[in-house]
Design an enzyme around this catalytic site. Structure first.
Site, short mmCIF file in Angstrom:
data_model
loop_
_atom_site.label_atom_id
_atom_site.label_comp_id
_atom_site.label_asym_id
_atom_site.label_seq_id
_atom_site.Cartn_x
_atom_site.Cartn_y
_atom_site.Cartn_z
CB CYS A 64 -0.99 -0.02 1.16
SG CYS A 64 -0.29 0.06 2.82
CB THR A 66 2.39 3.86 4.82
OG1 THR A 66 1.23 3.10 5.22
CG2 THR A 66 2.01 5.31 4.56
N GLY A 67 2.57 0.80 3.66
CA GLY A 67 2.77 -0.56 4.15
C GLY A 67 2.19 -0.77 5.53
CG MET A 70 -1.34 -3.36 2.61
SD MET A 70 -2.83 -4.30 2.19
CE MET A 70 -2.98 -3.85 0.44
CG HIS A 97 16.14 -13.47 14.43
ND1 HIS A 97 16.81 -12.62 15.27
CD2 HIS A 97 17.09 -14.30 13.91
CE1 HIS A 97 18.11 -12.91 15.26
NE2 HIS A 97 18.31 -13.92 14.44
C1 RB5 Z 1 -4.39 5.01 0.84
O1 RB5 Z 1 -4.59 6.36 0.67
C2 RB5 Z 1 -3.46 4.74 1.99
O2 RB5 Z 1 -4.09 5.08 3.18
C3 RB5 Z 1 -3.03 3.30 1.98
O3 RB5 Z 1 -2.38 3.02 0.78
C4 RB5 Z 1 -2.07 2.87 3.08
O4 RB5 Z 1 -0.93 3.66 3.10
C5 RB5 Z 1 -2.66 2.69 4.41
O5 RB5 Z 1 -1.98 2.40 5.39
#
Ligand code: RB5
Length: 144
Positions: A64, A66-67, A70, A97
């Protein structure tokens, strides 16, 4: 088999990851999203996490912006250890680990060249076992 997923923010980077997997002849299943149209990352985190947790896929990769979203979402699924990595050392260590089974990447944080290297390391590095197996078992106990 590797389960793949992204939201609109991770769509382009996941395309590069698919190309890398194709080049290596590695099998994957892409759970979407399939365009840059705005969508909800938990839907794709859940699909990939359930595929990994059920044994349908050995590993997963989620992307996503920022990751973070997800990784938070995927870790809600029992049996999943999703790790957000932005460097090669973390990717290696979370396999050795933590026996992490899903890699999360932030497309707006990590450039494509580095992200591909992180993904390669994540897929190639085995779990060390030993004392780390005891610690991972303690994480699993927390799910009961
Ligand atoms: C989408 O705008 C953004 O919130 C998503 O890609 C992600 O970074 C969420 O954590």
């Amino acid at each position: 088999m590797i389960a793949l997923g992204c939201d609109h923010g991770g769509y382009n980077l996941l395309g590069e990851i698919r190309a890398m997997l194709d080049g290596k002849g590695l099998e994957y299943r892409d759970f979407g999203a399939f365009s840059e149209e705005s969508c909800d990352y938990p839907d794709f985190a859940r699909a990939v996490a359930e595929s990994v947790a059920s044994g349908g896929a050995e590993r997963g990769i989620l992307v996503c912006s920022t990751g973070i979203g997800m990784s938070v979402a995927a870790n809600k699924v029992r049996g999943v250890r999703a790790a957000l990595c932005g460097d090669c050392f973390s990717a290696e260590m979370t396999r050795r680990h933590n026996d992490a089974n899903i890699l999360c990447l932030g497309a707006r944080v990590t450039g494509a060249g580095l992200a591909l290297k992180i993904a390669e390391i994540f897929l190639e590095t085995p779990f060390d076992g030993g004392r780390h197996a005891r610690r991972v078992a303690k994480i699993t106990e927390m799910e009961l």
